[in-house]
Write an enzyme that holds these catalytic residues in place. Structure first.
Site, PDB file in Angstrom:
ATOM      1  N   GLY A 265       0.838  -1.193   0.000  1.00 24.12           N
ATOM      2  CA  GLY A 265       0.000   0.000   0.000  1.00 24.12           C
ATOM      3  C   GLY A 265       0.869   1.237   0.000  1.00 24.12           C
ATOM      4  O   GLY A 265       2.091   1.140   0.116  1.00 24.12           O
ATOM      5  N   LYS A 266       0.219   2.383  -0.105  1.00 24.67           N
ATOM      6  CA  LYS A 266       0.990   3.619  -0.158  1.00 24.67           C
ATOM      7  C   LYS A 266       1.832   3.794   1.102  1.00 24.67           C
ATOM      8  O   LYS A 266       2.914   4.343   1.063  1.00 24.67           O
ATOM      9  CB  LYS A 266       0.060   4.816  -0.369  1.00 24.67           C
ATOM     10  CG  LYS A 266      -0.511   4.762  -1.785  1.00 24.67           C
ATOM     11  CD  LYS A 266      -1.301   5.963  -2.207  1.00 24.67           C
ATOM     12  CE  LYS A 266      -1.801   5.702  -3.637  1.00 24.67           C
ATOM     13  NZ  LYS A 266      -2.841   6.601  -4.079  1.00 24.67           N
ATOM     14  N   ARG A 267       1.331   3.284   2.232  1.00 26.63           N
ATOM     15  CA  ARG A 267       2.081   3.443   3.474  1.00 26.63           C
ATOM     16  C   ARG A 267       3.321   2.556   3.546  1.00 26.63           C
ATOM     17  O   ARG A 267       4.222   2.784   4.324  1.00 26.63           O
ATOM     18  CB  ARG A 267       1.177   3.174   4.679  1.00 26.63           C
ATOM     19  CG  ARG A 267       0.783   4.462   5.362  1.00 26.63           C
ATOM     20  CD  ARG A 267       0.009   4.203   6.613  1.00 26.63           C
ATOM     21  NE  ARG A 267      -1.327   3.692   6.310  1.00 26.63           N
ATOM     22  CZ  ARG A 267      -2.006   2.870   7.080  1.00 26.63           C
ATOM     23  NH1 ARG A 267      -1.487   2.421   8.201  1.00 26.63           N
ATOM     24  NH2 ARG A 267      -3.219   2.483   6.741  1.00 26.63           N
TER      25      ARG A 267
END
Ligand code: GLU
Length: 476
Positions: A247-249
């Protein structure tokens, strides 16, 4: 040569492009290129609430950076324009109308609250919720502004996915779904099917998250009398530890940030191809042409592919080492430190040939090369933290550096002469290379590490080298 295929990359403009998106584009591009077919870009912008301004340009810039050229599409044009999904609503509505006429679609004007009630009813009965179990008895005649729902016919399916293999599903997974929303835009679930037919797409490549919807799509294809294209669903890209979807995180960053950091597009392509694909041998490095030649959908793995940024860094270093100094110089433009302004191209090329071996990405250039352009302030902590020098007596270090200065003052600063004199100094001073060379390196570069010492001194030149030794001597 295989049969020419037509593939498309069909992103929604909902934010920046990350590795997952561009890998899908790459695989679709490769399949088209290796068959002599076409690759096109369609933008799926019918979910207006999720649209992010600037995304379309960002998608185009990302594809351009990677060299994934389009034969048709948004920004390119072509015989099946428009390629912007929201501009194709007339086509979508024509097909929706056919479904209405055949009693295969109905207006669904129930509010979210009403739908919640029937969802709760299904939950109370411990049944999975299926909209087709709750069709409104007397739906109104459909008019613009009303959501339109597909009327499914529960069917069992068996189909072949080019990556996931043979898949079988029962009738229980086929359901009624919204094809046109109240805002007048078609849903992705409906629009992509119409657009793929209109654009003569032969192969669909997209993320694995769409596999579970395929039975619904097959049902809709049947209702529309359309033969479905070949499908290939690509494995997810996982976090480095393999536990979850990236994910973006977890560092799924904007693909253009890699361009800004000085990753080479050829390295990025190589890396993206390796996310879920190999050619069955140990080979890890592939050029673009090799990828076109060797890529095969049925060698794409089914399980998730781990994203490993260290591997990308390694691959990038590898591709950097393949460049001629002239090419590296061209690519390095824009990455030099401020202090390099005014330096000649000859000088900068010399520096590049010294650092090429260990350069992992071009944004490292300033920190690796600043000392070639400017005297950095004397930093005593470099001596204090050096494992060879930290315990040495300062007076001794000073004497050592004075001796070295005297010797270097006689050098013509060719690499060969410097090498001889540096080696001679070791015998003369009875000092280990770790001590002597660290000291000279720190004096002349103010950096804990640098390319080979004789090469570095030769590029710095005599004046600069001696001046910097004097600066350290004065500070000791
Ligand atoms: N618009 C979809 C997405 O961005 C594309 C799916 C497809 O390629 O069909 O996820």
């Amino acid at each position: 040569m295989k049969q020419p295929v037509r593939t498309r990359f069909a992103p929604s403009p909902t934010g920046f492009m990350h590795v997952g998106g561009v890998r899908t584009a790459l695989f679709a591009w490769l399949v088209a290129r290796q068959s002599g077919g076409q690759f096109l870009l369609r933008i799926e912008d019918t979910d207006k609430a999720r649209e992010v301004e600037g995304s379309i340009q960002h998608i185009i810039d990302s594809l351009d950076w990677l060299g994934l050229n389009r034969d048709e599409g948004v920004g390119t044009g072509g015989p099946y324009a428009p390629y912007l999904q929201s501009e194709r609503r007339d086509r979508h509505m024509e097909w929706a109308q056919k479904l209405i006429e055949q009693d295969r679609a109905y207006a669904d004007t129930r509010s979210e609250e009403e739908l919640d009630v029937i969802r709760k009813d299904a939950a109370d009965k411990k049944k999975p919720f299926l909209a087709r179990d709750y069709r409104p008895e007397h739906p109104p005649k459909w008019e613009p502004g009303m959501p339109l729902r597909f009327k499914s016919k529960p069917t069992a399916y068996s189909w072949h996915d080019e990556v996931m293999g043979d898949i079988h599903t029962g009738p229980e997974v086929v359901d009624d779904f919204i094809i046109v929303k109240a805002d007048g835009y078609p849903t992705y679930n409906f629009a992509h099917i119409i657009d793929d037919v209109d654009m003569r797409i032969t192969h669909i490549m997209r993320g694995q998250e769409f596999v579970s919807s395929v039975p619904n799509y097959l049902n809709l294809y049947e209702a529309l009398g359309i033969t479905p294209p070949v499908m290939a669903h690509l494995p997810q890209i996982l976090r480095p530890d393999g536990t979850k979807k990236l994910g973006k995180r977890d560092g799924a960053k904007d693909i253009l940030d890699y361009a800004k950091d000085g990753y080479l597009p050829e390295a990025m392509l190589n890396f993206l191809a390796s996310l879920g694909w190999n050619d069955g041998t140990e080979q890890e490095i592939f050029s673009k042409d090799e990828l076109i030649q060797k890529f095969e959908l049925d060698r794409v793995q089914r399980s998730g592919a781990r994203f490993d940024e260290k591997r990308l860094e390694w691959m990038n270093g590898y591709h950097i080492r393949q460049l001629s100094i002239g090419e590296l110089y061209t690519r390095a433009e824009g990455f030099w430190p401020e202090e390099a302004k005014g330096a000649t191209s000859e000088y900068k090329e010399k520096i590049l040939s010294l650092i090429q071996e260990r350069l992992k990405y071009l944004a490292e250039i300033p920190s690796l090369t600043r000392f070639f352009f400017t005297d950095l302030p004397v930093d005593r902590s470099l001596i204090e933290n050096n494992k060879y020098l930290s315990s040495a007596d300062v007076v001794h270090l000073k004497t050592l550096l004075e001796t070295a200065r005297a010797e270097l003052a006689d050098s013509n600063f060719s690499v060969e002469d410097l090498t001889n004199r540096l080696n001679g100094l070791l015998g003369l001073t009875h000092t280990k290379p770790g001590v002597l060379f660290s000291l000279i390196r720190i004096a002349t570069t103010e950096a804990p590490a640098s390319p080979a010492l004789a090469d570095t001194l030769s590029v710095l030149g005599k004046d600069t080298s001696l001046r910097r030794i004097d600066l350290l001597l004065a500070a000791l």
